[in-house]
Design a protein around this motif. Structure first.
Motif, PDB file in Angstrom:
ATOM      1  N   GLY A 146     -12.615   6.337   9.370  1.00 57.31           N
ATOM      2  CA  GLY A 146     -11.229   6.757   9.543  1.00 57.31           C
ATOM      3  C   GLY A 146     -10.313   5.898   8.696  1.00 57.31           C
ATOM      4  O   GLY A 146      -9.331   5.336   9.188  1.00 57.31           O
ATOM      5  N   THR A 147     -10.583   5.821   7.417  1.00 57.39           N
ATOM      6  CA  THR A 147      -9.971   4.820   6.533  1.00 57.39           C
ATOM      7  C   THR A 147      -8.485   5.012   6.296  1.00 57.39           C
ATOM      8  O   THR A 147      -7.766   4.059   6.010  1.00 57.39           O
ATOM      9  CB  THR A 147     -10.718   4.768   5.186  1.00 57.39           C
ATOM     10  OG1 THR A 147     -10.329   3.622   4.450  1.00 57.39           O
ATOM     11  CG2 THR A 147     -10.468   6.035   4.368  1.00 57.39           C
ATOM     12  N   GLY A 148      -7.971   6.240   6.410  1.00 58.25           N
ATOM     13  CA  GLY A 148      -6.534   6.467   6.207  1.00 58.25           C
ATOM     14  C   GLY A 148      -6.079   6.023   4.835  1.00 58.25           C
ATOM     15  O   GLY A 148      -6.591   6.477   3.807  1.00 58.25           O
ATOM     16  N   SER A 149      -5.129   5.103   4.778  1.00 59.32           N
ATOM     17  CA  SER A 149      -4.594   4.602   3.517  1.00 59.32           C
ATOM     18  C   SER A 149      -5.585   3.734   2.764  1.00 59.32           C
ATOM     19  O   SER A 149      -5.357   3.387   1.598  1.00 59.32           O
ATOM     20  CB  SER A 149      -3.318   3.800   3.762  1.00 59.32           C
ATOM     21  OG  SER A 149      -3.614   2.604   4.471  1.00 59.32           O
ATOM     22  N   VAL A 159      -4.674   9.313  -0.856  1.00 62.00           N
ATOM     23  CA  VAL A 159      -3.847   8.108  -0.767  1.00 62.00           C
ATOM     24  C   VAL A 159      -4.723   6.862  -0.902  1.00 62.00           C
ATOM     25  O   VAL A 159      -4.375   5.911  -1.602  1.00 62.00           O
ATOM     26  CB  VAL A 159      -3.065   8.075   0.558  1.00 62.00           C
ATOM     27  CG1 VAL A 159      -2.276   6.776   0.696  1.00 62.00           C
ATOM     28  CG2 VAL A 159      -2.118   9.273   0.655  1.00 62.00           C
ATOM     29  N   ALA A 160      -5.865   6.859  -0.225  1.00 55.63           N
ATOM     30  CA  ALA A 160      -6.769   5.703  -0.283  1.00 55.63           C
ATOM     31  C   ALA A 160      -7.257   5.467  -1.708  1.00 55.63           C
ATOM     32  O   ALA A 160      -7.318   4.315  -2.171  1.00 55.63           O
ATOM     33  CB  ALA A 160      -7.950   5.920   0.660  1.00 55.63           C
ATOM     34  N   ARG A 161      -7.618   6.525  -2.406  1.00 56.27           N
ATOM     35  CA  ARG A 161      -8.079   6.367  -3.793  1.00 56.27           C
ATOM     36  C   ARG A 161      -6.974   5.799  -4.683  1.00 56.27           C
ATOM     37  O   ARG A 161      -7.230   4.948  -5.547  1.00 56.27           O
ATOM     38  CB  ARG A 161      -8.558   7.709  -4.341  1.00 56.27           C
ATOM     39  CG  ARG A 161      -9.857   8.217  -3.733  1.00 56.27           C
ATOM     40  CD  ARG A 161     -10.365   9.444  -4.468  1.00 56.27           C
ATOM     41  NE  ARG A 161     -11.561   9.977  -3.832  1.00 56.27           N
ATOM     42  CZ  ARG A 161     -11.564  10.969  -2.945  1.00 56.27           C
ATOM     43  NH1 ARG A 161     -10.412  11.547  -2.599  1.00 56.27           N
ATOM     44  NH2 ARG A 161     -12.695  11.397  -2.410  1.00 56.27           N
ATOM     45  N   ALA A 162      -5.761   6.264  -4.482  1.00 59.76           N
ATOM     46  CA  ALA A 162      -4.640   5.737  -5.268  1.00 59.76           C
ATOM     47  C   ALA A 162      -4.427   4.261  -4.972  1.00 59.76           C
ATOM     48  O   ALA A 162      -4.209   3.453  -5.891  1.00 59.76           O
ATOM     49  CB  ALA A 162      -3.372   6.536  -4.973  1.00 59.76           C
ATOM     50  N   ASP A 181       0.671  11.608   5.527  1.00 60.94           N
ATOM     51  CA  ASP A 181      -0.739  11.972   5.702  1.00 60.94           C
ATOM     52  C   ASP A 181      -1.588  10.805   6.168  1.00 60.94           C
ATOM     53  O   ASP A 181      -2.783  10.981   6.437  1.00 60.94           O
ATOM     54  CB  ASP A 181      -1.315  12.511   4.381  1.00 60.94           C
ATOM     55  CG  ASP A 181      -0.636  13.789   3.930  1.00 60.94           C
ATOM     56  OD1 ASP A 181      -0.545  14.722   4.750  1.00 60.94           O
ATOM     57  OD2 ASP A 181      -0.195  13.850   2.768  1.00 60.94           O
ATOM     58  N   VAL A 182      -1.001   9.594   6.255  1.00 57.85           N
ATOM     59  CA  VAL A 182      -1.775   8.426   6.677  1.00 57.85           C
ATOM     60  C   VAL A 182      -1.000   7.623   7.709  1.00 57.85           C
ATOM     61  O   VAL A 182       0.228   7.638   7.745  1.00 57.85           O
ATOM     62  CB  VAL A 182      -2.138   7.508   5.487  1.00 57.85           C
ATOM     63  CG1 VAL A 182      -3.008   8.246   4.483  1.00 57.85           C
ATOM     64  CG2 VAL A 182      -0.895   6.955   4.810  1.00 57.85           C
ATOM     65  N   LEU A 183      -1.758   6.922   8.529  1.00 59.29           N
ATOM     66  CA  LEU A 183      -1.166   6.012   9.499  1.00 59.29           C
ATOM     67  C   LEU A 183      -0.487   4.865   8.756  1.00 59.29           C
ATOM     68  O   LEU A 183      -1.028   4.319   7.801  1.00 59.29           O
ATOM     69  CB  LEU A 183      -2.260   5.464  10.408  1.00 59.29           C
ATOM     70  CG  LEU A 183      -1.849   4.714  11.665  1.00 59.29           C
ATOM     71  CD1 LEU A 183      -1.240   5.675  12.674  1.00 59.29           C
ATOM     72  CD2 LEU A 183      -3.062   4.010  12.267  1.00 59.29           C
ATOM     73  N   PHE A 243       0.825  -1.200   0.000  1.00 56.68           N
ATOM     74  CA  PHE A 243       0.000   0.000   0.000  1.00 56.68           C
ATOM     75  C   PHE A 243       0.866   1.259   0.000  1.00 56.68           C
ATOM     76  O   PHE A 243       1.867   1.329   0.723  1.00 56.68           O
ATOM     77  CB  PHE A 243      -0.920   0.017   1.222  1.00 56.68           C
ATOM     78  CG  PHE A 243      -2.059  -0.954   1.128  1.00 56.68           C
ATOM     79  CD1 PHE A 243      -3.258  -0.578   0.553  1.00 56.68           C
ATOM     80  CD2 PHE A 243      -1.921  -2.252   1.604  1.00 56.68           C
ATOM     81  CE1 PHE A 243      -4.313  -1.472   0.457  1.00 56.68           C
ATOM     82  CE2 PHE A 243      -2.961  -3.150   1.508  1.00 56.68           C
ATOM     83  CZ  PHE A 243      -4.167  -2.769   0.933  1.00 56.68           C
ATOM     84  N   ARG A 244       0.457   2.226  -0.780  1.00 57.38           N
ATOM     85  CA  ARG A 244       1.124   3.528  -0.747  1.00 57.38           C
ATOM     86  C   ARG A 244       0.890   4.172   0.618  1.00 57.38           C
ATOM     87  O   ARG A 244      -0.209   4.098   1.180  1.00 57.38           O
ATOM     88  CB  ARG A 244       0.562   4.453  -1.829  1.00 57.38           C
ATOM     89  CG  ARG A 244       0.666   3.931  -3.236  1.00 57.38           C
ATOM     90  CD  ARG A 244       0.233   5.001  -4.214  1.00 57.38           C
ATOM     91  NE  ARG A 244      -0.018   4.461  -5.533  1.00 57.38           N
ATOM     92  CZ  ARG A 244      -0.069   5.187  -6.645  1.00 57.38           C
ATOM     93  NH1 ARG A 244       0.112   6.509  -6.570  1.00 57.38           N
ATOM     94  NH2 ARG A 244      -0.312   4.615  -7.803  1.00 57.38           N
ATOM     95  N   VAL A 245       1.925   4.806   1.128  1.00 56.46           N
ATOM     96  CA  VAL A 245       1.797   5.534   2.382  1.00 56.46           C
ATOM     97  C   VAL A 245       2.514   6.873   2.261  1.00 56.46           C
ATOM     98  O   VAL A 245       3.385   7.058   1.411  1.00 56.46           O
ATOM     99  CB  VAL A 245       2.370   4.754   3.585  1.00 56.46           C
ATOM    100  CG1 VAL A 245       1.576   3.497   3.840  1.00 56.46           C
ATOM    101  CG2 VAL A 245       3.841   4.436   3.383  1.00 56.46           C
TER     102      VAL A 245
END
Length: 286
Positions: A126-129, A157-160, A99-101, A94-96
């Protein structure tokens, strides 16, 4: 002065020594991951080719950049994942970003618990990544999900990640302060909310405290505030017999279980992670 060529093994030894002197835990592992990233190779490939000489191109444009921007950042405490821009979780990389946990192995326990029962519509608060929702949707073909977060940058980030994982057709991402923008009902609601008490923040390791977003770590209170918010409204958004599953801190099983009970959830269970610590609480709407 030109940077002298070295074998992969020599460079791995030098990088490990550099990180060890800086007090980095797991320095050999991190050195391998960072050199693999720098050279564009898989870590397993490097391990099998320790005698191979690194090509000039890896050093002719920036030994200083390599040492200071990559190794130097890790020596300052920046996690490997935030340097290379990805973290392995469940079955994906996963991309991180800052901006994300950072997805962590203990959160995979929540995935395991969620997959013990069928579901068709899932909400990730609170979906974050996006790692939780995406992993669940990949495992349950035909299910659809909604991931919400207060942070617009986290949602990017989540969309990516969703695009990378091929879940765009079944995942919706939206900005929301918990349930505020959510509509409809779900047979599964999951969350890994901020559960660090504000008085515990100073004790966190540098790689967490300084490089994960603060709003994803703490509620600026006792660490239970977000569970209170979720439990106060969860009945409106769960279908009958729907489940709420949350990650918790290792000392929070009792108070979070009580919040579940106060919200008319039954079949409340606490699940441990691989280290034997309480990690997940699950409940069913009566």
């Amino acid at each position: 002065m030109p940077y002298p060529r070295r074998s992969i093994g020599d460079e791995l030894d030098r990088a490990t020594s550099f990180l060890t002197k800086a007090g980095v835990p797991n320095a050999p592992r991190d050195a391998l991951l960072l050199i693999a990233h720098f050279t564009g190779r898989a870590p397993s490939t490097l391990r099998m080719r320790l005698e191979e000489m690194l090509e000039d191109k890896y050093f002719e444009f920036g030994a200083q950049s390599y040492k200071h921007d990559i190794l130097g950042e890790r020596a300052k405490g920046k996690p490997v994942s935030k340097i290379i821009g990805s973290r392995a979780f469940w079955n994906e990389d996963f991309r991180v970003s800052t901006d994300v946990l950072d997805p962590r192995p203990e959160t995979e326990r929540l995935i395991e618990v969620a997959l013990e029962h069928p579901f068709e519509r899932v909400l990730d608060l609170g979906t974050g990544s996006g790692c939780i929702l995406i992993s669940l949707l990949q495992e349950r073909r035909g299910a659809r999900g909604v991931g919400v977060d207060l942070s617009v940058k986290a949602l990017d980030v989540a969309r990516a990640n969703s695009g990378d994982a091929g879940t765009n057709a079944v995942a919706t991402w939206m900005q929301s302060d918990w349930f505020s923008a959510v509509e409809g009902q779900f047979d599964l609601i999951v969350s890994n909310p901020p559960y660090i008490g504000v008085d515990e923040m100073a004790d966190l390791s540098v790689d967490v405290r300084d490089f994960d977003p603060r709003m994803a770590l703490t509620d600026e209170g006792d660490g239970l505030g977000c569970y209170r918010i979720i439990c106060a409204d969860v009945q409106k958004f769960l279908t009958p017999n729907g489940r709420l599953i949350v990650e918790i801190g290792p000392t929070q099983a009792a108070p979070v279980s009580q919040l579940f009970a106060d919200a008319s959830l039954s079949q409340i269970e606490v699940f441990q992670d691989l280290d034997g610590r309480d990690r997940v609480v699950s409940g069913v709407l009566r």
